[in-house]
Design a protein around this motif. Structure first.
Motif: not given
Length: 187
Positions: A34, A37, A39, A41
């Motif tokens: 987290s 990155h 987000k 998906d």
């Protein structure tokens, strides 16, 4: 046939990942991924071993976990070397996508990176279903010191056999894996 990296087995112990250590490892992976990155998906667990950590991570990341069946070992016996032949059942996964492509950040999760062959194979198999902006990152609970390809993230580095909570417990004595305190980034 290409040469496959040899997993390192020092035959000093059989490591056992306890449910508590698994929970802590997944929490550490979540925090580190987290941070790097913001987000994620899509999340893909490599079955069988990547399914449990993928579910935990998907719940924390707020994404639906998907599964891809892959097999690299001829059987589940202790101290088996990698065969060099990874089989992937990608048809069911592909059907769930239909004509859609995976975009954004895709996290692929497995229990262990023994030689690196499964992660390499899955990256190749995923290529046709990736959108141009897709970025694949990989995470494993364990990384064997004999691996030629490393995941982007791993929790424990090992040089012996590892038994996970979803597997039949070995008939031999085991040593509990230490509770983890960090994630290693190999990216």
């Amino acid at each position: 046939m290409t040469r496959t990296a040899q997993r390192v087995f020092e035959h000093q112990r059989i490591w056992r990942v306890t449910p508590e250590a698994l929970s802590d490892a997944c929490l550490l992976l979540f925090a580190t991924i987290s941070r790097d990155h913001p987000k994620v998906d899509h999340l893909i667990g490599i079955a069988n071993g990547g399914v449990a950590p993928a579910r935990v991570l998907a719940g924390r990341l707020g994404v639906k976990p998907r599964t891809v069946q892959a097999r690299h070992n001829a059987d589940d016996g202790l101290y088996r070397q990698a065969t060099g032949r990874v089989t992937v059942d990608f048809d069911a996964f592909r059907r769930t996508l239909g004509r859609r492509k995976l975009d954004g950040t895709i996290l692929v999760v497995d229990d262990i990176c023994g030689s690196g062959a499964t992660l390499r194979k899955l990256r190749n198999v995923l290529t046709p279903v990736l959108a141009p902006d897709a970025r694949v990152i990989t995470a494993t609970l364990c990384l064997n010191t004999g691996a030629e390809t490393c995941p982007d993230y791993s929790v424990w580095t090992v040089s012996d056999w590892v038994s996970f909570p979803w597997e039949k417990r070995p008939d031999q004595p085991t040593t509990d894996m230490p509770i983890p305190d960090r994630v290693t980034s190999h990216a």
